[in-house]
Design a protein around this motif. Structure first.
Motif, PDB file in Angstrom:
ATOM      1  N   TRP A 232     -60.164   1.090   8.272  1.00 33.98           N
ATOM      2  CA  TRP A 232     -58.904   1.591   7.694  1.00 33.98           C
ATOM      3  C   TRP A 232     -57.815   0.805   7.464  1.00 33.98           C
ATOM      4  N   GLY A 233     -58.123  -0.328   6.956  1.00 31.65           N
ATOM      5  CA  GLY A 233     -56.945  -1.334   6.651  1.00 31.65           C
ATOM      6  C   GLY A 233     -56.300  -2.184   7.891  1.00 31.65           C
ATOM      7  N   ASP A 234     -55.575  -2.837   7.608  1.00 31.69           N
ATOM      8  CA  ASP A 234     -54.845  -3.771   8.598  1.00 31.69           C
ATOM      9  C   ASP A 234     -55.943  -4.773   9.313  1.00 31.69           C
TER      10      ASP A 234
ATOM     11  N   LYS B 227     -56.545  -9.063   6.253  1.00 32.39           N
ATOM     12  CA  LYS B 227     -56.814  -9.407   5.147  1.00 32.39           C
ATOM     13  C   LYS B 227     -55.914 -10.529   4.452  1.00 32.39           C
TER      14      LYS B 227
ATOM     15  N   ASN C 130     -47.679   0.296  -0.089  1.00 36.44           N
ATOM     16  CA  ASN C 130     -48.443   0.815   1.304  1.00 36.44           C
ATOM     17  C   ASN C 130     -48.839  -0.370   1.961  1.00 36.44           C
ATOM     18  N   ALA C 131     -49.498  -1.241   1.308  1.00 36.16           N
ATOM     19  CA  ALA C 131     -49.861  -2.498   1.958  1.00 36.16           C
ATOM     20  C   ALA C 131     -48.794  -3.396   2.702  1.00 36.16           C
ATOM     21  N   GLY C 132     -49.379  -3.890   4.027  1.00 37.33           N
ATOM     22  CA  GLY C 132     -48.537  -4.949   4.535  1.00 37.33           C
ATOM     23  C   GLY C 132     -49.580  -6.233   5.067  1.00 37.33           C
ATOM     24  N   HIS C 133     -49.360  -7.104   4.313  1.00 39.01           N
ATOM     25  CA  HIS C 133     -50.520  -8.251   4.606  1.00 39.01           C
ATOM     26  C   HIS C 133     -49.517  -9.328   5.383  1.00 39.01           C
TER      27      HIS C 133
ATOM     28  N   GLY D   9     -50.291  11.592   6.793  1.00 43.34           N
ATOM     29  CA  GLY D   9     -49.812  10.405   7.437  1.00 43.34           C
ATOM     30  C   GLY D   9     -49.558   9.150   6.547  1.00 43.34           C
ATOM     31  N   THR D  10     -49.032   9.637   5.096  1.00 41.40           N
ATOM     32  CA  THR D  10     -48.974   8.598   4.097  1.00 41.40           C
ATOM     33  C   THR D  10     -47.686   7.369   4.508  1.00 41.40           C
ATOM     34  N   THR D  11     -47.705   6.537   3.930  1.00 44.90           N
ATOM     35  CA  THR D  11     -46.624   5.444   4.104  1.00 44.90           C
ATOM     36  C   THR D  11     -45.411   6.047   3.585  1.00 44.90           C
TER      37      THR D  11
ATOM     38  N   GLN E 209     -55.463  -1.968   1.559  1.00 48.11           N
ATOM     39  CA  GLN E 209     -55.933  -0.671   2.506  1.00 48.11           C
ATOM     40  C   GLN E 209     -57.440  -1.201   3.043  1.00 48.11           C
TER      41      GLN E 209
ATOM     42  N   THR F 178     -56.039   6.936   0.825  1.00 46.86           N
ATOM     43  CA  THR F 178     -55.164   6.693  -0.036  1.00 46.86           C
ATOM     44  C   THR F 178     -55.454   7.040  -1.636  1.00 46.86           C
TER      45      THR F 178
ATOM     46  N   VAL G 154     -53.836   3.815  11.085  1.00 47.08           N
ATOM     47  CA  VAL G 154     -52.633   4.284  11.047  1.00 47.08           C
ATOM     48  C   VAL G 154     -52.859   5.626  10.182  1.00 47.08           C
TER      49      VAL G 154
ATOM     50  N   ARG H 278     -45.537   1.975  12.628  1.00 43.07           N
ATOM     51  CA  ARG H 278     -45.928   3.180  13.529  1.00 43.07           C
ATOM     52  C   ARG H 278     -47.087   2.472  14.161  1.00 43.07           C
TER      53      ARG H 278
HETATM   54  P1  IMO Z   1     -53.158  -2.678   4.172  1.00 41.10           P
HETATM   55  O1  IMO Z   1     -53.425  -3.377   2.959  1.00 41.10           O
HETATM   56  C1  IMO Z   1     -53.463   0.886   6.852  1.00 41.10           C
HETATM   57  C2  IMO Z   1     -53.080   4.733   5.165  1.00 41.10           C
HETATM   58  C3  IMO Z   1     -51.915   5.406   5.494  1.00 41.10           C
HETATM   59  C4  IMO Z   1     -52.310   6.722   5.359  1.00 41.10           C
HETATM   60  C5  IMO Z   1     -53.214   6.834   4.228  1.00 41.10           C
HETATM   61  C6  IMO Z   1     -52.526   7.177   2.825  1.00 41.10           C
HETATM   62  O2  IMO Z   1     -52.045  -3.286   5.054  1.00 41.10           O
HETATM   63  O3  IMO Z   1     -54.327  -2.721   4.991  1.00 41.10           O
HETATM   64  P2  IMO Z   1     -50.688   6.216   1.207  1.00 41.10           P
HETATM   65  O4  IMO Z   1     -49.289   5.768   1.589  1.00 41.10           O
HETATM   66  O5  IMO Z   1     -51.453   5.076   0.889  1.00 41.10           O
HETATM   67  O6  IMO Z   1     -50.538   7.564   0.385  1.00 41.10           O
HETATM   68  O7  IMO Z   1     -51.304   6.647   2.496  1.00 41.10           O
HETATM   69  O8  IMO Z   1     -53.618   5.585   3.959  1.00 41.10           O
HETATM   70  N1  IMO Z   1     -52.611   3.318   4.639  1.00 41.10           N
HETATM   71  C7  IMO Z   1     -53.017   2.147   5.241  1.00 41.10           C
HETATM   72  N2  IMO Z   1     -53.368   2.062   6.502  1.00 41.10           N
HETATM   73  N3  IMO Z   1     -53.248  -0.184   5.975  1.00 41.10           N
HETATM   74  C8  IMO Z   1     -52.832  -0.126   4.692  1.00 41.10           C
HETATM   75  O9  IMO Z   1     -52.568  -1.061   3.974  1.00 41.10           O
HETATM   76  C9  IMO Z   1     -52.590   1.175   4.279  1.00 41.10           C
HETATM   77  N4  IMO Z   1     -52.117   1.657   3.270  1.00 41.10           N
HETATM   78  C10 IMO Z   1     -52.225   2.944   3.215  1.00 41.10           C
HETATM   79  O10 IMO Z   1     -51.303   5.377   6.684  1.00 41.10           O
HETATM   80  O11 IMO Z   1     -53.244   7.205   6.316  1.00 41.10           O
END
Ligand code: IMO
Ligand code: GDP
Ligand code: MG
Length: 431
Positions: A12-14, A17, A39-42, A128-130, A225, A240, A274, A304
């Motif tokens: 589910w991201g993070d 990457k 929305n990404a944080g790398h 729970g979007t960003t 993501q 997302t 998240v 968060r």
């Molecule tokens: P990276 O690239 C983790 C999650 C949000 C929410 C859902 C929808 O760093 O892995 P959005 O703002 O995209 O409409 O939110 O997606 N989400 C992420 N969770 N890492 C991310 O990016 C994310 N980008 C969006 O928390 O649940």
């Protein structure tokens, strides 16, 4: 040996990457973001300095590598310019190697407002979007009313499109949300000012990548993501608004699918999420707190606290199928160093029925309880280890089991946040 590799999140991201893209950039010539937005944080940590990239490809710290923000990305110019300025201040950005697609859609101030307001209206049903305006920007793209980076180069066209959009958006904002609407002049002037800064980078990036490929250059595609947040293949509706899986790389960068040689999935040695939505292996209480603190599991974009849980083999096997994974990178193994017992989910149960296939339907997934196998912890520090054979035997066994369950070989094991904290088994660019 592969020339063009796509990196995707398998969970589910993070997953880490950013760190892995930074490492692989050494062997690449071009690094391409192809979907998602800020929305990404790398996170990339080099010489104890920490960088968090939201739009800038994570290869940017390497000199003379072309960094592309591709067609499928949604770009908030405020965030991008901020990233450029931070890198300029540090003397890292040279103004030559950033390329932004003309076709990439812009995130506008009303997208951010709509994202946040809609989430508030949803109450308990929120995603729970960003809150970065990602969903509304992709909606406009699909509705064929979006404004693209290329439009910034034509003041008249930009103003016209903005005017048309604002009529509709202000109607909704004022009459449905009962909020004050947006002023066209304000947005127009601020976007034109930002256009001046980024105009030199806006171009046909598909052609740039095509030319690089013809010159036999190596291309690294950086997913954002993770697989389970993919709009089609993720845990819908808790996803997302873009396709986050490997198939999105050619579409989102304007190349043919046959040009991608390998897909690599990044997974943590456990799981995090998240935002809202089902998470069968989620931990609670003290156990969760300990893992969260140990892993520093706080969102790189929103800060968060991340939800944490055990490794879910069903999810990874699913990610292997959806992405056609050729290799796995297992990150944050070190976070498990001090645990006496580890669990791995090998099946789900509901009303006495067992399944070993990951169901993506959120309602269905929420009903399942995980079936675990228990592993003994290795209780040793792995952070300085550089060779797989030097890992504690129990850690080796754990990794081997994750490979077996997912059906994908591990090509790297990450044992710390820094660039050097890595066990390299096989570099996909060179072997
Ligand atoms: P990276 O690239 C983790 C999650 C949000 C929410 C859902 C929808 O760093 O892995 P959005 O703002 O995209 O409409 O939110 O997606 N989400 C992420 N969770 N890492 C991310 O990016 C994310 N980008 C969006 O928390 O649940
Ligand atoms: P990304 O979105 O997939 O790039 O991942 P994030 O940067 O959002 O989150 C990963 C976090 O874990 C960051 O804080 C990284 O610095 C950190 N990290 C990455 N790999 C490792 C690792 O192997 N061990 C530890 N302890 N931290 C890691
Ligand atoms: Mg992240």
């Amino acid at each position: 040996m592969a020339k063009n590799i796509v990196i995707v999140g398998a969970q589910w991201g993070d997953e880490g990457k950013g760190k892995i893209v930074d490492i692989l950039t050494k062997n690449a010539d071009v690094v391409v973001r192809f979907q998602g937005g800020n929305n990404a944080g790398h996170t990339v940590i080099v010489n104890e300095e920490k960088f968090v990239f939201h739009l800038m490809p994570s290869g940017i710290l390497h000199k003379n590598k072309d960094c592309v923000i591709g067609d499928g990305v949604v770009v908030d110019p405020v965030v991008l310019i901020n990233e450029i300025e931070v890198l300029e201040e540090k003397g890292i950005f040279n103004g030559k190697n950033l390329h932004i697609s003309k076709k990439a859609h812009l995130i506008m101030p009303y997208h951010r407002r709509l994202d946040v307001s809609r989430e508030r209206l949803k109450g308990k049903e929120k995603i729970g979007t960003t809150g970065r305006g990602i969903g509304p920007a992709y909606e406009d793209k699909a509705a064929r009313i979006g404004i693209r980076c290329g439009d910034l180069l034509d003041e008249t066209l930009f103003r016209e499109k903005l005017k048309r959009n604002l009529t509709e958006k202000n109607h909704y904002i004022q009459n449905v949300l009962h909020q004050v609407g947006f002023e066209i002049h304000e947005i127009y002037h601020s976007y034109m000012a930002m256009a001046e800064k980024i105009a030199p980078f806006i171009k046909d990036t598909s052609e740039l990548i095509y030319t690089a490929m013809n010159e036999k250059k190596k291309i690294l595609f950086e997913g954002a993501q993770g697989t389970l947040l993919d709009i089609d293949h993720g845990t819908y509706p808790y996803v997302t608004s873009s396709n986050t899986t490997a198939g999105a790389a050619p579409v989102g960068s304007g190349i043919g699918p046959s040009r991608i040689d390998k897909a690599i999935g990044i997974t943590k040695a456990y799981t995090t999420r998240v935002g809202e939505g089902p998470f069968p292996t989620e931990l609670g209480g003290k156990e969760a707190e300990r893992l969260r603190e140990h892993g520093g599991e706080y969102g790189a974009t929103t800060g968060r606290p991340r939800r944490v849980g055990w490794f879910d083999a069903l999810a990874i096997r699913y990610a292997a199928r959806i992405n056609g994974l050729d290799g796995l990178v297992i990150t944050k193994l070190d976070v498990l160093d001090n645990l006496k017992k580890l669990k791995v989910c090998i099946g789900y149960k509901y009303k006495g029925k067992k399944t070993t296939t990951f169901p993506t339907d959120a309602q269905q997934l929420d009903k399942y309880t995980p079936v675990y196998e228990v592993h003994e912890g290795w209780l040793e520090d792995t952070t300085k280890i550089k060779k797989f054979e030097k890992l504690p035997k129990k850690a080796q066994k754990y990794i081997r089991r994750l490979e077996e369950l997912s059906g994908v070989p591990a090509i790297m094991i990450s044992v710390g946040a820094a660039r050097d904290d890595l066990i390299l088994i096989k570099n996909p660019f060179t072997r």
